[in-house]
Scaffold this motif. Structure first.
Motif, mmCIF file in Angstrom:
data_model
loop_
_atom_site.group_PDB
_atom_site.id
_atom_site.type_symbol
_atom_site.label_atom_id
_atom_site.label_comp_id
_atom_site.label_asym_id
_atom_site.label_seq_id
_atom_site.Cartn_x
_atom_site.Cartn_y
_atom_site.Cartn_z
ATOM 1 N N GLY A 273 0.822 -1.201 0.000
ATOM 2 C CA GLY A 273 0.000 0.000 0.000
ATOM 3 C C GLY A 273 0.857 1.251 0.000
ATOM 4 N N ALA A 276 2.076 1.871 -3.485
ATOM 5 C CA ALA A 276 0.988 2.410 -4.303
ATOM 6 C C ALA A 276 0.750 3.878 -3.998
ATOM 7 N N ALA A 317 -6.098 8.384 0.482
ATOM 8 C CA ALA A 317 -5.745 7.001 0.142
ATOM 9 C C ALA A 317 -5.998 6.044 1.291
ATOM 10 N N LEU A 320 -8.884 3.902 1.021
ATOM 11 C CA LEU A 320 -8.776 2.756 0.115
ATOM 12 C C LEU A 320 -7.853 1.672 0.658
ATOM 13 N N PHE A 321 -6.705 2.089 1.239
ATOM 14 C CA PHE A 321 -5.639 1.143 1.564
ATOM 15 C C PHE A 321 -5.501 0.834 3.052
ATOM 16 N N GLY A 331 -9.878 0.108 4.809
ATOM 17 C CA GLY A 331 -10.253 0.845 3.623
ATOM 18 C C GLY A 331 -11.113 0.038 2.671
ATOM 19 N N LEU A 332 -11.531 0.678 1.619
ATOM 20 C CA LEU A 332 -12.441 0.065 0.652
ATOM 21 C C LEU A 332 -11.841 -1.190 0.039
ATOM 22 N N PHE A 333 -10.545 -1.196 -0.238
ATOM 23 C CA PHE A 333 -9.907 -2.345 -0.878
ATOM 24 C C PHE A 333 -9.733 -3.533 0.076
ATOM 25 N N TYR A 334 -9.989 -3.304 1.356
ATOM 26 C CA TYR A 334 -9.888 -4.389 2.345
ATOM 27 C C TYR A 334 -11.258 -4.750 2.905
ATOM 28 N N GLY A 335 -12.304 -4.374 2.182
ATOM 29 C CA GLY A 335 -13.653 -4.749 2.581
ATOM 30 C C GLY A 335 -14.267 -3.871 3.642
#
Length: 426
Positions: A273, A276, A317, A320-321, A331-335
């Protein structure tokens, strides 16, 4: 204490970074603005700044400035370590602002701005985010929209400084020759690289000083290495594709952009992360630094393009991360859904509005009273000479390095030489 010393070293790093980026006739003024931040904020923090950033709250906006006035009540306790650590964050935040108004600001106005701004803007923001104020878990905004993550200063330091620099740049106006005069190019790139080096070194204390255990410290250390490394690569790739050549200035700027972006997220994202975030920050800031020419604001040393933009990248970020904590949130990318992204966005918007409004009031009062802008002839001559009566470099023995020695070509020197010749001939 070691971390605090590392963070204090970052402000001289800012001084060299900014000093190298400005013109040769303004470098001492840039160095002085950073060192003045260290001096003035250091005193303010001891007297009332620490109290305002972390004591009993007043309307969830700031702490009681008299609760630990002078820090005398902390003598004999370990709380003084935290007080000193906090001072270094306040110092560098103010110093960062100076890059937006380089080459054209009265030093006297800066000396007034620093204590007022740190009192009315920095300390309240630090309290609202870290001291139990509005943006904390129990605060009005934090409890309504969710608590934003800001481990080491995405909102408190970088968004705060970036917005303040933009506001002051708009108040003071553009430098003479902005966008057209090639002499505005950086005069000493090795200084810039030295400054970036000192910043990267000190940033391990900046991010890691609040680590609660070795595991967290290890994550922070790796992320603080990885994000600026990725941002360096991203920035010079943008330059390579856009301009055909990668530059040292771009590389140094990429490092700083990555450091800025990872600051709020250093303890809450994985190393992947962090990479990124660094890539995104490097690309966004590399593209953003050119906006000042399109939009017409003179952010001299790209405080807006680097600190505001990458500060926003790192803050948002996290939505998200961010890693889940004990299997929850994230975050969103981890549900974790949109909850953390909403919290980060609200905190960023609040920081922008609060800092912009209060900084505008402070800046306008100073500008309309004692004046913030140096005279045009002083800007042309060089504010090192006009504001500090000295110059950074001695060019060919011409006497330009002395405090009060006029240049041989000046009228004063000519009169002195003529008088001497007449006395010899007589």
């Amino acid at each position: 204490m070691v971390s605090a010393a590392l963070v204090l070293l970052m402000t001289p790093g800012v001084a060299f970074l900014y000093g190298g980026m400005t013109r040769a006739k303004s470098v001492l003024n840039m160095l002085m603005m950073s060192f003045a931040s260290m001096a003035v904020v250091g005193v303010v923090w001891v007297l009332w700044g620490f109290s305002m950033s972390g004591s009993t709250g007043v309307a969830q906006l700031f702490g009681n400035p008299f609760e630990a006035f002078g820090l005398s009540g902390l003598v004999g306790t370990t709380d003084l370590i935290g007080a000193g650590f906090g001072a270094t964050f306040a110092i560098i935040t103010v110093a960062l602002i100076s890059g937006g108004i380089a080459d054209r600001t009265k030093f006297s106005a800066w000396m007034v701005f620093v204590p007022v701004w740190v009192t009315l803007v920095y300390c309240p923001m630090a309290f609202m985010v870290w001291g139990g104020g509005l943006l904390s878990a129990d605060g009005l905004i934090g409890s309504t929209f969710g608590e934003a993550i800001d481990y080491a200063g995405g909102t408190v330091v970088h968004i705060n400084a970036g917005i303040a620099a933009l506001v002051l740049a708009l108040i003071i106006g553009k430098r003479k020759g902005f966008g057209t005069d090639p002499s505005h190019r950086p005069h000493n790139i090795p200084f810039v690289m030295l400054g970036a080096t000192l910043l990267w070194f000190g940033w391990f204390g900046f991010n890691g000083g609040a680590a609660t255990d070795p595991a967290e410290a290890g994550l922070i250390w790796v992320n603080t290495m990885a994000a600026p490394a990725a941002a360096f690569i991203a920035w010079i790739l943008v330059e390579w594709m856009r301009d055909g050549k990668p530059t040292s200035l771009g590389g140094a700027s990429g490092i700083v952009a990555g450091l800025v972006a990872i600051t709020p997220a250093c303890a809450n994202v994985s190393p992947l992360g962090a990479i990124a975030i660094g890539i995104i920050a490097g690309i966004c800031s590399a593209l953003a630094v050119g906006l000042k020419y399109r939009l017409g604001y003179d952010d001299s040393l790209d405080v807006v393009g680097v600190h505001l933009v990458s500060g926003l990248v790192g803050t948002l970020a996290l939505g998200l991360f961010a890693l889940p904590v004990e299997g929850e949130g994230g975050g969103l990318f981890y549900g974790g859904g949109l909850g953390q992204l909403v919290a980060q966005t609200v905190a960023a918007v609040f920081a922008i509005l609060f800092t912009a409004i209060v900084t505008f009031i402070i800046g306008m009062v100073i500008h309309k009273t004692i004046g913030m802008r140096a005279a045009e002839e002083d800007e042309v001559t060089g504010i090192d000479l006009t504001e500090h009566a000295e110059t950074a470099y001695e060019y060919g023995g011409l006497g330009t390095g002395g405090a009060f020695r006029p240049h041989p070509s000046s009228p004063a020197a000519h009169r002195r030489t003529t008088t001497l010749d007449e006395s010899v001939n007589a």
